[in-house]
Design a protein around this motif. Structure first.
Motif, PDB file in Angstrom:
ATOM      1  N   GLY A 120      12.523 -41.222 -18.111  1.00 51.29           N
ATOM      2  CA  GLY A 120      11.363 -42.112 -18.244  1.00 51.29           C
ATOM      3  C   GLY A 120      11.060 -42.856 -16.958  1.00 51.29           C
ATOM      4  O   GLY A 120       9.891 -43.035 -16.592  1.00 51.29           O
ATOM      5  N   LYS A 158       9.379 -40.426 -14.520  1.00 52.37           N
ATOM      6  CA  LYS A 158       7.986 -40.186 -14.908  1.00 52.37           C
ATOM      7  C   LYS A 158       7.101 -41.379 -14.576  1.00 52.37           C
ATOM      8  O   LYS A 158       5.985 -41.219 -14.066  1.00 52.37           O
ATOM      9  CB  LYS A 158       7.888 -39.863 -16.403  1.00 52.37           C
ATOM     10  CG  LYS A 158       8.381 -38.477 -16.742  1.00 52.37           C
ATOM     11  CD  LYS A 158       8.221 -38.194 -18.227  1.00 52.37           C
ATOM     12  CE  LYS A 158       8.634 -36.783 -18.572  1.00 52.37           C
ATOM     13  NZ  LYS A 158       8.465 -36.485 -19.987  1.00 52.37           N
ATOM     14  N   LYS A 169      11.689 -43.113 -28.985  1.00 50.38           N
ATOM     15  CA  LYS A 169      11.824 -44.517 -28.607  1.00 50.38           C
ATOM     16  C   LYS A 169      13.182 -45.126 -28.925  1.00 50.38           C
ATOM     17  O   LYS A 169      13.753 -45.805 -28.098  1.00 50.38           O
ATOM     18  CB  LYS A 169      10.723 -45.340 -29.265  1.00 50.38           C
ATOM     19  CG  LYS A 169       9.416 -45.249 -28.532  1.00 50.38           C
ATOM     20  CD  LYS A 169       8.469 -46.307 -29.012  1.00 50.38           C
ATOM     21  CE  LYS A 169       7.214 -46.249 -28.164  1.00 50.38           C
ATOM     22  NZ  LYS A 169       6.332 -47.334 -28.403  1.00 50.38           N
ATOM     23  N   ARG A 174      11.152 -37.295 -25.522  1.00 51.17           N
ATOM     24  CA  ARG A 174      11.422 -38.733 -25.615  1.00 51.17           C
ATOM     25  C   ARG A 174      11.250 -39.241 -27.036  1.00 51.17           C
ATOM     26  O   ARG A 174      10.274 -38.926 -27.697  1.00 51.17           O
ATOM     27  CB  ARG A 174      10.462 -39.526 -24.727  1.00 51.17           C
ATOM     28  CG  ARG A 174      10.415 -39.096 -23.306  1.00 51.17           C
ATOM     29  CD  ARG A 174      11.687 -39.475 -22.557  1.00 51.17           C
ATOM     30  NE  ARG A 174      12.301 -38.268 -22.075  1.00 51.17           N
ATOM     31  CZ  ARG A 174      13.555 -37.923 -22.307  1.00 51.17           C
ATOM     32  NH1 ARG A 174      14.344 -38.653 -22.997  1.00 51.17           N
ATOM     33  NH2 ARG A 174      14.046 -36.828 -21.836  1.00 51.17           N
ATOM     34  N   ASN A 208      17.388 -40.442 -21.511  1.00 53.95           N
ATOM     35  CA  ASN A 208      16.037 -40.867 -21.901  1.00 53.95           C
ATOM     36  C   ASN A 208      15.487 -41.895 -20.935  1.00 53.95           C
ATOM     37  O   ASN A 208      14.352 -41.787 -20.469  1.00 53.95           O
ATOM     38  CB  ASN A 208      16.031 -41.449 -23.314  1.00 53.95           C
ATOM     39  CG  ASN A 208      16.168 -40.390 -24.381  1.00 53.95           C
ATOM     40  OD1 ASN A 208      15.888 -39.223 -24.132  1.00 53.95           O
ATOM     41  ND2 ASN A 208      16.609 -40.788 -25.549  1.00 53.95           N
ATOM     42  N   LYS A 209      16.292 -42.891 -20.630  1.00 56.11           N
ATOM     43  CA  LYS A 209      15.850 -43.970 -19.737  1.00 56.11           C
ATOM     44  C   LYS A 209      15.579 -43.438 -18.331  1.00 56.11           C
ATOM     45  O   LYS A 209      14.553 -43.746 -17.732  1.00 56.11           O
ATOM     46  CB  LYS A 209      16.907 -45.064 -19.697  1.00 56.11           C
ATOM     47  CG  LYS A 209      16.547 -46.231 -18.817  1.00 56.11           C
ATOM     48  CD  LYS A 209      17.645 -47.282 -18.846  1.00 56.11           C
ATOM     49  CE  LYS A 209      17.337 -48.405 -17.875  1.00 56.11           C
ATOM     50  NZ  LYS A 209      18.436 -49.359 -17.775  1.00 56.11           N
TER      51      LYS A 209
END
Length: 173
Positions: free
Chosen positions: A49, A52, A17, A15, A45-46
């Motif tokens: 995330g 998780k 930002k 990841r 990525n989103k």
């Protein structure tokens, strides 16, 4: 056309930002039991995330078996992989479907996926039908039956049905 020989051909998900959205296919593997979940997203990525965050919060209700294993084995037992896929949404979804089938990622086989190619897998399809029967009061679950386990012929006896064809609410959980 992309060709993935095995899960190791995927890139370990990392990841950053301010990364640009990258579309593709991702996988979540439990090292403790070998089960895998395959998904696709316009923004890897989103989406990873989000998975998780839900798993850490304990509320990944769309994938309860994945959540159970996360709690049982801990975060260290899971690896997140990603594979960027260029092209249309249809291309990405075809690749996702191919991987689900190639890796037996449906929940009744060796994974956590409930659907493949926009269609319910066999176990999820049976469970959805059972849920409708319970919702419309044709049957009701007894305390001994588990919500995430589908009924099969052996479990039909754990359901209660009265003579008029509707479930007795006093016997439902």
């Amino acid at each position: 056309m992309l060709f993935v020989r095995n899960q190791m051909d995927f890139v370990m998900a990392s990841r950053t930002k301010n990364a640009k959205p990258v579309s593709g296919v991702y996988a979540i593997r439990c090292l403790a039991n070998g089960k895998i979940y395959v998904g696709s997203s316009a923004d890897l990525n989103k989406r990873i995330g989000e998975h998780k965050a839900r798993l850490r919060a304990g509320d990944h209700f769309h994938l309860p078996r994945l959540q159970q294993d996360w709690v049982a084995f801990g975060a260290g037992a899971f690896v997140f992989y990603e594979q960027p896929v260029k092209g249309s949404v249809a291309t990405r979804r075809r690749f996702e479907r191919m991987l689900i089938l190639a890796w037996d990622a449906l929940e009744h086989l060796n994974g956590y996926n409930k659907m493949v190619g926009g269609r319910w897998g066999p176990e999820a399809s049976i469970r959805n039908t059972e849920d409708k029967l319970v919702r419309y009061r044709k049957f009701c679950r007894l305390p001994s039956s588990e919500r995430e386990k589908p009924m099969v012929r052996d479990y039909v006896s754990t359901f209660v049905r009265n003579q008029r064809g509707s479930a007795n609410p006093q016997e439902c959980i």
